[in-house]
Design an enzyme around this catalytic site. Structure first.
Site, mmCIF file in Angstrom:
data_model
loop_
_atom_site.group_PDB
_atom_site.id
_atom_site.type_symbol
_atom_site.label_atom_id
_atom_site.label_comp_id
_atom_site.label_asym_id
_atom_site.label_seq_id
_atom_site.Cartn_x
_atom_site.Cartn_y
_atom_site.Cartn_z
ATOM 1 N N ARG A 1 31.845 41.091 51.052
ATOM 2 C CA ARG A 1 32.252 41.659 49.884
ATOM 3 C C ARG A 1 31.568 42.718 49.229
ATOM 4 N NH1 ARG A 1 35.290 39.350 52.558
ATOM 5 N NH2 ARG A 1 36.738 37.757 52.301
ATOM 6 N N SER B 1 40.536 36.098 44.173
ATOM 7 C CA SER B 1 39.620 35.180 44.108
ATOM 8 C C SER B 1 38.498 35.699 43.240
ATOM 9 C CB SER B 1 38.745 35.246 45.628
ATOM 10 O OG SER B 1 39.648 34.902 46.812
ATOM 11 N N GLU C 1 33.346 37.783 42.296
ATOM 12 C CA GLU C 1 33.636 38.863 43.254
ATOM 13 C C GLU C 1 34.456 40.123 42.466
ATOM 14 O OE1 GLU C 1 37.028 38.737 46.803
ATOM 15 O OE2 GLU C 1 35.558 37.043 46.628
#
Length: 350
Positions: free
Chosen positions: A175, A250, A346
């Protein structure tokens, strides 16, 4: 927040909207204002805008799917809406597919599947636009964007000059990418090119959820469309639709901890789910940690945690960004105290 009248002015052919609400431009549905807002429809418009406003602070906005806006934006907001998809045959079994930054990611994936281009099917139904996908190195069900990525075209915010980044130069991680780290805020991605298969597709159905979904449909030899439909069904069953309830998917990364730390945790939590990363490290699902801490399905005012997936923070209606941020901090502090694990967000906090 003081109320201001909304006006519009034009420089050259570029329309500038003032005091523009961004509620429809971020998937959390946070109602903050942009002091100035320009919709960018082409690379030419982008370069001209950067030239005219070279002394202004610029904020780049695309799908708004990986951010939490906590305040009004005093910057000039450039909304990247550049469209277009093109293909170039590379070999008998591969094609290069390029998509402009303003293309909806899921629609682009479906375009590839409908043309029998394989490689992105596991990334179906991920919200956002193509241009922001490399920044996050989006991933799901055993596949990451970097697996099919070839290059991306960018414009330097300071000079207005074009630069092409290859995969190595993007420094992709979990990520993460160079655009989220050392080059953050310096380049605008305008186009992304992928290498996809046309005949001999290499499917990734290793995740149990996909295997079970295919098995339930009695599909023994799946196509890329079958895998995509399985992923879509799984995501719909677990994740909330931003069009119905505000969220950014998320909110936290799945933490990676040492094997020693994991073994200590397993003494108290024998059933803790985990995934081996390498010989020294274990990945633990952040959603499981949050659920074990009692947050799943709870809400504080209009800020809450989704009742089906604890990894997702939600805006039930009128929560502001600061309220969701405070909830995320409360969760992080609890996880640290309970498990001695530090969660990382995130999403980008603005």
């Amino acid at each position: 927040m003081s109320k201001k009248s909304r006006t519009t002015k034009t420089i050259s052919f570029l329309k500038i909207e003032q005091n523009k609400s961004l509620k429809k431009h971020n998937t959390f549905g946070i109602d903050v204002k942009a002091k100035e807002f320009i919709k960018i429809n082409s690379e030419k418009e982008l370069i001209e805008t950067l030239s005219i406003h070279k002394n202004k602070d610029i904020f780049i906005l695309s799908g708004g799917s990986n951010m939490l806006l906590t305040k009004d934006l005093e910057s000039l907001v450039l909304y990247i809406a550049i469209k277009g998809i093109s293909t170039a045959k590379q070999s008998d079994n591969h094609v290069l597919v390029s998509a402009s930054a303003g293309e909806n990611w899921h629609d682009f994936v479906q375009y590839c599947i409908n043309n029998d281009y394989g490689g992105l099917e596991n990334l179906s139904l991920i919200p956002g636009y193509v241009g922001s996908a490399p920044i996050q190195n989006i991933g799901a069900y055993g596949v990451e964007l970097k697996d099919s990525f070839v290059s991306c075209e960018t414009i330097n915010l300071t000079t207005g000059k074009k630069r092409i980044f290859n995969k190595e130069q993007c420094s992709f991680g979990y990520r993460n990418s160079v655009f989220k780290s050392e080059l953050k805020g310096r380049y605008i991605i305008t186009k992304v090119t992928f290498k996809l298969s046309t005949k001999e597709h290499s499917l990734n159905t290793s995740y149990g959820a996909i295997e079970n979904a295919l098995k339930d449909k009695n599909i023994n030899t799946p196509t890329i469309k079958d895998v995509s439909e399985a992923v879509i069904a799984i995501r719909k069953s677990k994740l909330p639709d931003p069009a119905i309830i505000g969220n950014s998917g998320s909110f936290f990364k799945n933490p990676v901890i040492s094997i020693e730390a994991f073994n200590n945790l397993q003494k108290s939590y024998a059933d803790i789910p985990h995934y081996q990363v390498d010989e020294q490290n274990i990945k633990v699902p952040a959603g499981w940690l949050i659920e074990q801490s009692g947050f799943k399905g709870k809400r504080w005012g209009d800020a809450g945690v989704h009742d089906k997936q604890a990894l997702v923070l939600v805006n039930h209606n009128n929560a502001n960004g600061q309220e969701i941020l405070e909830l995320s901090i409360k969760i992080k502090n609890t996880i640290k105290e309970k498990f001695d694990i530090s969660l990382e967000t995130e999403v980008n906090i603005i």
